[in-house]
Design a protein around this motif. Structure first.
Motif, PDB file in Angstrom:
ATOM      1  N   ASP A 126       0.837  -1.200   0.000  1.00 37.82           N
ATOM      2  CA  ASP A 126       0.000   0.000   0.000  1.00 37.82           C
ATOM      3  C   ASP A 126       0.867   1.242   0.000  1.00 37.82           C
ATOM      4  O   ASP A 126       1.898   1.286   0.675  1.00 37.82           O
ATOM      5  CB  ASP A 126      -0.867   0.075   1.272  1.00 37.82           C
ATOM      6  N   GLY A 127       0.424   2.249  -0.730  1.00 33.32           N
ATOM      7  CA  GLY A 127       1.042   3.547  -0.595  1.00 33.32           C
ATOM      8  C   GLY A 127       0.727   4.102   0.790  1.00 33.32           C
ATOM      9  O   GLY A 127      -0.213   3.650   1.463  1.00 33.32           O
ATOM     10  N   PRO A 128       1.483   5.089   1.259  1.00 37.57           N
ATOM     11  CA  PRO A 128       1.262   5.636   2.597  1.00 37.57           C
ATOM     12  C   PRO A 128      -0.008   6.488   2.658  1.00 37.57           C
ATOM     13  O   PRO A 128      -0.446   7.052   1.650  1.00 37.57           O
ATOM     14  CB  PRO A 128       2.510   6.490   2.843  1.00 37.57           C
ATOM     15  N   VAL A 129      -0.563   6.598   3.859  1.00 35.43           N
ATOM     16  CA  VAL A 129      -1.788   7.377   4.052  1.00 35.43           C
ATOM     17  C   VAL A 129      -1.577   8.841   3.682  1.00 35.43           C
ATOM     18  O   VAL A 129      -2.516   9.512   3.245  1.00 35.43           O
ATOM     19  CB  VAL A 129      -2.327   7.251   5.499  1.00 35.43           C
ATOM     20  N   GLN A 130      -0.348   9.350   3.811  1.00 32.09           N
ATOM     21  CA  GLN A 130      -0.066  10.739   3.451  1.00 32.09           C
ATOM     22  C   GLN A 130      -0.340  11.005   1.970  1.00 32.09           C
ATOM     23  O   GLN A 130      -0.558  12.133   1.566  1.00 32.09           O
ATOM     24  CB  GLN A 130       1.398  11.120   3.751  1.00 32.09           C
ATOM     25  N   ASN A 131      -0.342   9.947   1.155  1.00 33.86           N
ATOM     26  CA  ASN A 131      -0.626  10.072  -0.272  1.00 33.86           C
ATOM     27  C   ASN A 131      -2.080   9.735  -0.595  1.00 33.86           C
ATOM     28  O   ASN A 131      -2.432   9.585  -1.757  1.00 33.86           O
ATOM     29  CB  ASN A 131       0.293   9.158  -1.093  1.00 33.86           C
ATOM     30  N   GLY A 132      -2.903   9.564   0.444  1.00 29.68           N
ATOM     31  CA  GLY A 132      -4.295   9.205   0.226  1.00 29.68           C
ATOM     32  C   GLY A 132      -4.499   7.729  -0.045  1.00 29.68           C
ATOM     33  O   GLY A 132      -5.555   7.315  -0.506  1.00 29.68           O
ATOM     34  N   CYS A 133      -3.490   6.932   0.254  1.00 33.20           N
ATOM     35  CA  CYS A 133      -3.539   5.491   0.025  1.00 33.20           C
ATOM     36  C   CYS A 133      -3.937   4.782   1.319  1.00 33.20           C
ATOM     37  O   CYS A 133      -3.925   5.382   2.396  1.00 33.20           O
ATOM     38  CB  CYS A 133      -2.178   5.008  -0.459  1.00 33.20           C
ATOM     39  N   PRO A 134      -4.288   3.480   1.241  1.00 37.53           N
ATOM     40  CA  PRO A 134      -4.752   2.780   2.436  1.00 37.53           C
ATOM     41  C   PRO A 134      -3.744   2.730   3.585  1.00 37.53           C
ATOM     42  O   PRO A 134      -4.116   2.879   4.742  1.00 37.53           O
ATOM     43  CB  PRO A 134      -5.061   1.364   1.932  1.00 37.53           C
ATOM     44  N   GLY A 135      -2.464   2.491   3.279  1.00 35.34           N
ATOM     45  CA  GLY A 135      -1.446   2.434   4.330  1.00 35.34           C
ATOM     46  C   GLY A 135      -1.606   1.269   5.286  1.00 35.34           C
ATOM     47  O   GLY A 135      -1.007   1.261   6.350  1.00 35.34           O
ATOM     48  N   GLU A 136      -2.405   0.273   4.912  1.00 38.18           N
ATOM     49  CA  GLU A 136      -2.640  -0.880   5.790  1.00 38.18           C
ATOM     50  C   GLU A 136      -1.569  -1.949   5.642  1.00 38.18           C
ATOM     51  O   GLU A 136      -1.232  -2.639   6.599  1.00 38.18           O
ATOM     52  CB  GLU A 136      -4.016  -1.479   5.496  1.00 38.18           C
ATOM     53  N   GLU A 137      -1.057  -2.108   4.456  1.00 40.68           N
ATOM     54  CA  GLU A 137      -0.010  -3.093   4.182  1.00 40.68           C
ATOM     55  C   GLU A 137       1.346  -2.388   4.250  1.00 40.68           C
ATOM     56  O   GLU A 137       1.408  -1.183   4.461  1.00 40.68           O
ATOM     57  CB  GLU A 137      -0.221  -3.712   2.791  1.00 40.68           C
ATOM     58  N   LEU A 138       2.411  -3.129   4.053  1.00 37.05           N
ATOM     59  CA  LEU A 138       3.727  -2.506   3.999  1.00 37.05           C
ATOM     60  C   LEU A 138       3.761  -1.496   2.864  1.00 37.05           C
ATOM     61  O   LEU A 138       3.126  -1.689   1.827  1.00 37.05           O
ATOM     62  CB  LEU A 138       4.805  -3.563   3.769  1.00 37.05           C
ATOM     63  N   THR A 139       4.515  -0.423   3.069  1.00 38.77           N
ATOM     64  CA  THR A 139       4.649   0.604   2.042  1.00 38.77           C
ATOM     65  C   THR A 139       5.910   0.343   1.219  1.00 38.77           C
ATOM     66  O   THR A 139       6.791  -0.424   1.652  1.00 38.77           O
ATOM     67  CB  THR A 139       4.734   2.000   2.676  1.00 38.77           C
ATOM     68  N   PRO A 140       6.041   0.959   0.048  1.00 38.91           N
ATOM     69  CA  PRO A 140       7.268   0.775  -0.728  1.00 38.91           C
ATOM     70  C   PRO A 140       8.530   1.134   0.058  1.00 38.91           C
ATOM     71  O   PRO A 140       9.542   0.428  -0.050  1.00 38.91           O
ATOM     72  CB  PRO A 140       7.067   1.717  -1.919  1.00 38.91           C
ATOM     73  N   ALA A 141       8.488   2.200   0.846  1.00 35.48           N
ATOM     74  CA  ALA A 141       9.673   2.581   1.623  1.00 35.48           C
ATOM     75  C   ALA A 141      10.033   1.497   2.637  1.00 35.48           C
ATOM     76  O   ALA A 141      11.215   1.173   2.825  1.00 35.48           O
ATOM     77  CB  ALA A 141       9.436   3.912   2.329  1.00 35.48           C
ATOM     78  N   GLU A 142       9.019   0.924   3.291  1.00 39.45           N
ATOM     79  CA  GLU A 142       9.282  -0.150   4.253  1.00 39.45           C
ATOM     80  C   GLU A 142       9.845  -1.386   3.568  1.00 39.45           C
ATOM     81  O   GLU A 142      10.747  -2.041   4.093  1.00 39.45           O
ATOM     82  CB  GLU A 142       8.011  -0.496   5.015  1.00 39.45           C
TER      83      GLU A 142
END
Length: 126
Positions: A34-50
């Motif tokens: 998932d993209g991060p919540v700061q980008n309006g994405c779900p942020g529930e799964e691991l993010t690309p940065a993680e």
């Protein structure tokens, strides 16, 4: 014929019906990012940065184990913690988003300080 020193890797990613959710695959394995919540994405799964930082951490664990086995060093356990910060208001580069800082911490058990330092330095040299 491919040289034994050449290693090739391939992953795929595709969008899903959920905005900001990505289905990834490598070989026969699939996982959701998932993209991060700061980008309006779900942020529930691991993010690309993680996932990027996890790649560095898992590489550290695996390579230190390999180096210890090759050098016959009695390593029992390896733990690698990686943390990073991005400051979008103070970017390192204007043309791409990169981490402003990354910290990598190794914890090795079963070896002395000199052996641990040797193994970590070999990792850093890769």
């Amino acid at each position: 014929m491919m040289s034994s020193a050449v290693r090739s890797y391939s992953v795929d990613a595709r969008s899903t019906d959920t905005f900001g959710r990505v289905l990834c695959g490598a070989r026969d394995h699939h996982f959701v990012v998932d993209g991060p919540v700061q980008n309006g994405c779900p942020g529930e799964e691991l993010t690309p940065a993680e996932l990027f930082l996890a790649g560095v951490a898992s590489c550290g664990v695996e390579l230190v184990h390999v180096f210890a086995r090759r050098d016959e060093i009695p390593l029992e356990r390896v733990m690698v913690s990686v943390s990073g910060e991005m400051d979008l208001d103070d970017p390192v580069r204007e043309d791409v988003t990169v981490f402003n800082s990354v910290r990598v911490d190794f914890t090795l058990t079963g070896v002395g300080g000199d052996q641990a330092e040797h193994l970590v330095e070999r990792f850093k040299g890769r």
